[in-house]
Design an enzyme around this catalytic site. Structure first.
Site, PDB file in Angstrom:
ATOM      1  N   GLY A   1     -51.062  54.551 -24.741  1.00  0.00           N
ATOM      2  CA  GLY A   1     -52.411  54.042 -24.516  1.00  0.00           C
ATOM      3  C   GLY A   1     -53.182  54.819 -23.468  1.00  0.00           C
TER       4      GLY A   1
ATOM      5  N   LEU B   1     -37.103  61.058 -24.064  1.00  0.00           N
ATOM      6  CA  LEU B   1     -36.751  61.237 -22.649  1.00  0.00           C
ATOM      7  C   LEU B   1     -35.271  61.002 -22.367  1.00  0.00           C
ATOM      8  CD1 LEU B   1     -39.835  59.484 -21.007  1.00  0.00           C
ATOM      9  CD2 LEU B   1     -39.329  61.934 -20.951  1.00  0.00           C
TER      10      LEU B   1
ATOM     11  N   GLY C   1     -44.707  59.229 -19.752  1.00  0.00           N
ATOM     12  CA  GLY C   1     -43.842  58.716 -20.801  1.00  0.00           C
ATOM     13  C   GLY C   1     -42.930  57.620 -20.294  1.00  0.00           C
TER      14      GLY C   1
ATOM     15  N   SER D   1     -46.753  52.467 -10.938  1.00  0.00           N
ATOM     16  CA  SER D   1     -47.454  51.250 -11.335  1.00  0.00           C
ATOM     17  C   SER D   1     -47.636  50.315 -10.154  1.00  0.00           C
ATOM     18  CB  SER D   1     -46.650  50.534 -12.424  1.00  0.00           C
ATOM     19  OG  SER D   1     -47.165  49.239 -12.679  1.00  0.00           O
ATOM     20  N   ASN D   2     -48.671  49.502 -10.242  1.00  0.00           N
ATOM     21  CA  ASN D   2     -48.864  48.429  -9.263  1.00  0.00           C
ATOM     22  C   ASN D   2     -47.692  47.460  -9.263  1.00  0.00           C
ATOM     23  OD1 ASN D   2     -49.944  45.682 -10.828  1.00  0.00           O
ATOM     24  ND2 ASN D   2     -50.373  47.548 -11.961  1.00  0.00           N
TER      25      ASN D   2
ATOM     26  N   TYR E   1     -39.273  46.471 -14.931  1.00  0.00           N
ATOM     27  CA  TYR E   1     -40.222  47.581 -15.074  1.00  0.00           C
ATOM     28  C   TYR E   1     -40.679  48.080 -13.698  1.00  0.00           C
ATOM     29  CZ  TYR E   1     -44.712  49.861 -16.094  1.00  0.00           C
ATOM     30  OH  TYR E   1     -45.769  50.738 -16.149  1.00  0.00           O
TER      31      TYR E   1
END
Length: 277
Positions: A19, A57, A77, A116-117, A141
């Site tokens: 995205g 990956l 990725g 990422s936050n 995550y």
């Protein structure tokens, strides 16, 4: 701005079919013609000057082939949201290690890592934080992104790769709810940050927040500004839309307290008074 020699660099973009990759590729292409795109599936609308190299990956040989001859890597990725441990482990931890190690062996000079936050999602919304805080991931995550930042620091200090970690909020044309009024970033502003990672001579190891000029921000992004970041997007311009969408969602007794939102409330079994710093 890159000079003619710098514009000819081989830049590999992992996760190019995802995205974020789909949103920023056209904007990057204007400044960096000849991007090498990598993903497990071929991105749509490949430009004549773009090259696609398929790579998983989790397969070191495929990753090594993708970064061969590269000067810089944009590592976007991996598994892009919360998921089962094995999925996150393979794509975001094993895969991230494979990428950094292949880049080292290939002589890559710069890596821009899409963090990422959610690496700091358990900080309360009432607390404004900088990039020097202890990580407080809100999910498996988020743990994987904290790992990627640590790996970036290692490869910067030990091997001299210039690494920029972008703690991205939420990328899109406008904020989707009230939480995103604080963390939203436009594709154009994200490209600004990517270009700092690719071009700024002072970069050794940096963590920067991926957010536009948001009045409701929870983050001190002064380091990015010192490196020349001048965001033009303003989340406040979309407040009415965000509040209308928020009304459809309803309250979240846990997620509404913390910066990570629903990533914090998912699978939550703690007392909220004992969560976060």
């Amino acid at each position: 701005m890159p000079d003619a020699l710098e514009r000819s660099r081989r830049i590999v973009f992992t996760g190019a079919a995802g995205g974020i990759g789909t949103m920023v590729r056209p904007l990057l292409a204007a400044a960096y013609p000849g991007l090498v795109l990598s993903d497990r599936v071929k991105p749509g609308n490949l430009r004549p000057d773009e090259t696609f190299v398929s790579a998983d990956l989790t397969r070191p040989d495929e990753v090594a082939k993708a970064v061969e001859g590269a000067h810089s890597v944009l590592h976007f990725g991996g598994h892009s949201t919360e998921g089962p441990w094995d999925a996150v482990l393979q794509a975001n931890i094993v895969g991230c290690y494979n990428l950094f190690e292949a880049a080292r062996q290939a002589g890559v000079k710069r890596i821009v890592f899409a963090s990422s936050n959610h690496a700091v999602g358990f900080y309360p919304r009432r607390k404004k934080i900088g990039t020097d805080v202890t990580v407080r991931p809100d999910s498996r995550y988020g743990v994987s992104k904290a790992f990627g930042e640590a790996l970036g620091a290692l490869y910067s200090d030990k091997h001299g790769i210039a690494v920029t970690c972008l703690r991205i909020g939420n990328v899109g044309p406008r904020p989707l709810d009230v939480r995103r009024l604080s963390i939203w970033i436009s594709p154009e502003d994200l490209v600004q940050l990517i270009r700092i990672g690719l071009d700024h001579p002072q970069v050794r190891f940096e963590i920067l927040y991926g957010a536009s000029d948001n009045a409701a921000t929870w983050w001190d992004n002064s380091r990015a500004h010192k490196l020349g970041y001048r965001p033009t997007g303003k989340a406040e311009a979309f407040r009415a839309h965000a509040e209308a969408e928020q009304a459809k969602i309803g309250p979240d007794p846990v997620g509404d307290l913390f910066q990570g939102g629903t990533f914090c409330s998912a699978e939550f079994t703690n007392d909220v008074k004992r969560a976060g710093p």
